[in-house]
Design an enzyme around this catalytic site. Structure first.
Site: not given
Length: 194
Positions: A51, A72-74, A109
């Protein structure tokens, strides 16, 4: 302006603004399908990196002033299984039934891209849900809140009522762990800790 945020999440925008970072949002869609046998930790790190890099390329393509791109990624992980965003209400209810009465991981992250440089950090939290009745799950799903959230719940909303214990970062579970974000921004000379 300090940076671009490659996220459509209103929660991430609110948290970033909360720590005084000046930013503009930039669109950076990526395919979020897990790779075959992909480890959950590797999955969230890969997506955050992708991303951020997609945001950097979008910035260049739009001929915008160059600034670092934060992404970010969750994801929610239960017994090694990645629980992403639900496809529909039935899927959301099934996820919540899985989480009922158990402890799961929430991995968020973060990545910042600037030219060829990409740095990442990972926040890991453990969340325990109280046992949920079918009626509680149905009411929560009907509220619409679970539909765009990893694991089909939002800890900052009504879903927070289900959490009996949290070990880790509340803001990490929301989607932008503030401590880790500040540490990462400081590496780029940005934010309050720089």
């Amino acid at each position: 302006m300090d940076l671009y945020l490659a996220s459509a999440s209103p929660r991430r925008r609110e948290l970033l603004a909360q720590i005084g970072v000046q930013f503009e949002r930039i669109a950076a869609p990526v395919d979020e399908t897990p790779l075959l046998n992909e480890d959950p930790h590797g999955y969230v790190l890969r997506l955050a990196r992708a991303k951020a890099q997609a945001g950097w390329l979008a910035m260049l393509a739009a001929n915008l002033p160059p600034h670092p791109v934060l992404a970010a990624d969750t994801t929610v992980v239960l017994d090694g299984e990645i629980l992403g965003k639900p496809d529909d209400e039935t899927h959301a209810a099934a996820m919540l039934k899985q989480l009922s009465g158990s402890t799961h991981l929430v991995l968020t992250a973060l990545a910042i891209a600037e030219q060829d440089r990409v740095e990442t950090v990972l926040s890991e939290s453990r969340v325990t849900f109280m046992p949920l009745s079918d009626a509680q799950i149905a009411r929560y799903v009907a509220s619409g809140e679970p539909m765009d959230k990893a694991g089909a719940y939002g800890i900052q909303g009504q879903g927070g009522l289900f959490v009996s214990h949290l070990e880790g970062s509340f803001t990490g579970v929301v989607g932008l762990p503030l401590h880790e974000t500040a540490q990462l921004l400081a590496r780029y000379g940005l934010g309050a800790l720089a």
